[in-house]
Write a protein that holds these residues in place. Structure first.
Motif, mmCIF file in Angstrom:
data_model
loop_
_atom_site.group_PDB
_atom_site.id
_atom_site.type_symbol
_atom_site.label_atom_id
_atom_site.label_comp_id
_atom_site.label_asym_id
_atom_site.label_seq_id
_atom_site.Cartn_x
_atom_site.Cartn_y
_atom_site.Cartn_z
ATOM 1 N N VAL A 180 0.840 -1.188 0.000
ATOM 2 C CA VAL A 180 0.000 0.000 0.000
ATOM 3 C C VAL A 180 0.883 1.248 0.000
ATOM 4 O O VAL A 180 1.844 1.342 0.773
ATOM 5 N N GLU A 184 -2.982 6.032 0.492
ATOM 6 C CA GLU A 184 -3.822 5.194 -0.358
ATOM 7 C C GLU A 184 -4.658 4.262 0.504
ATOM 8 O O GLU A 184 -4.170 3.690 1.479
ATOM 9 N N CYS A 189 -5.496 0.552 -3.491
ATOM 10 C CA CYS A 189 -4.304 -0.244 -3.772
ATOM 11 C C CYS A 189 -4.648 -1.457 -4.629
ATOM 12 O O CYS A 189 -3.919 -1.800 -5.560
#
Length: 278
Positions: A180, A184, A189
């Motif tokens: 990740v 995010e 992701c």
């Protein structure tokens, strides 16, 4: 059939003696074991008391205390013991013991990497009551590092998307995965990694489960997703090839211990029923 072992984690060491405690002693990704006639056991506090005294408490495994400690680089395994890649033990240890070994690797690495403050370079000391080291000058805390990563099974009808990673030493197909990025979400992701690795758009991203994975210091967060568009086009870097597979025509897939295999088996059960798992 004997019951599965149970583990109760804790960071507060008990006051009782450590002679009978199990020692998970590691150097990098290697673990010290005792191997006799094919059977594996772990050293105890009585056999290596010099490590038991300063080791980090992990918890209780079937009523036995467990401790972790890093081994120095110049450590020579005593007679009857050997250092082996911890990952190679997944076929030889039950899932609970393997998980405790993974926990021990992470704790030992954290202890080594944060002996000194990353901000000012001064020594750190252990913090009572939590798993942390703290700078003795500016009080910066340092905790065991966990890197979140997503892993996803993309499906299209009664087929699943499996890919072969170009870096694996043995040919095997698995689900897609990736770390990740900062800022995010896990779902973002999933969509980004699938697009980057195989050029596929996905929809209906759903949480499946999670699994700690010490060999990347990561927490694998599992998802399922459905195909939404695009043709497979591998990135040519991480992914060597990818295809849609029906449960009846599976390639070599990961072992049952992994969350990737749990994702695959769950899809097979949904398509064919619980008696058709390989």
């Amino acid at each position: 059939m004997s019951p599965s072992p149970s583990f109760l984690p804790s960071h507060e060491p008990p006051s009782r003696p450590r002679d009978s405690a199990l020692l998970f002693l590691s150097r990098g990704m290697e673990l010290l074991i005792i191997e006799r006639e094919g059977a594996i056991s772990l050293p105890t506090g009585s056999t290596l008391p010099e490590f038991a005294s300063a080791a980090h408490y992990l918890g209780v495994l079937d009523g036995v205390d467990c401790y972790a400690a890093p081994l120095p680089r110049d450590f020579a395994p005593p007679e009857g013991t050997t250092l082996v890649p911890a990952r190679s033990l997944y076929k030889r240890l039950d899932e609970v013991h393997f998980a405790v070994a993974g926990r021990a690797l992470a704790i030992a690495e954290w202890d080594i990497q944060h002996r000194f403050c990353g901000r000012c370079g001064q020594p750190t000391q252990l913090v009572s009551g939590e798993r942390a080291r703290r700078c003795t000058v500016d009080n910066t805390p340092f905790y065991p590092r966990i890197s979140p990563a997503m892993i996803v099974l993309v499906t299209k009808g009664d087929t699943m998307l499996l890919a072969r990673n170009s870096t694996l030493p043995e040919p095997m197909f698995s689900t897609l995965a990736g770390f990740v990025d900062a800022g995010e979400s896990l779902e973002e992701c999933v969509a980004r990694e699938v697009k980057e690795e195989v050029n596929i758009e996905v929809k209906n991203i759903r949480y499946f489960g999670s699994q700690p994975w010490p060999f990347g210091r990561s927490l694998m967060v599992g998802f399922t997703a459905e195909y939404a568009g695009g043709d497979i086009q591998v990135d040519g870097k991480e992914i060597a090839e990818a295809h849609w597979f029906h449960p009846d025509e599976l390639p070599r897939v990961p072992p049952r211990l992994s969350i990737a295999r749990h994702l695959i088996d769950a899809f097979i059960e949904r398509v064919k029923g619980p008696t058709h798992r390989g």
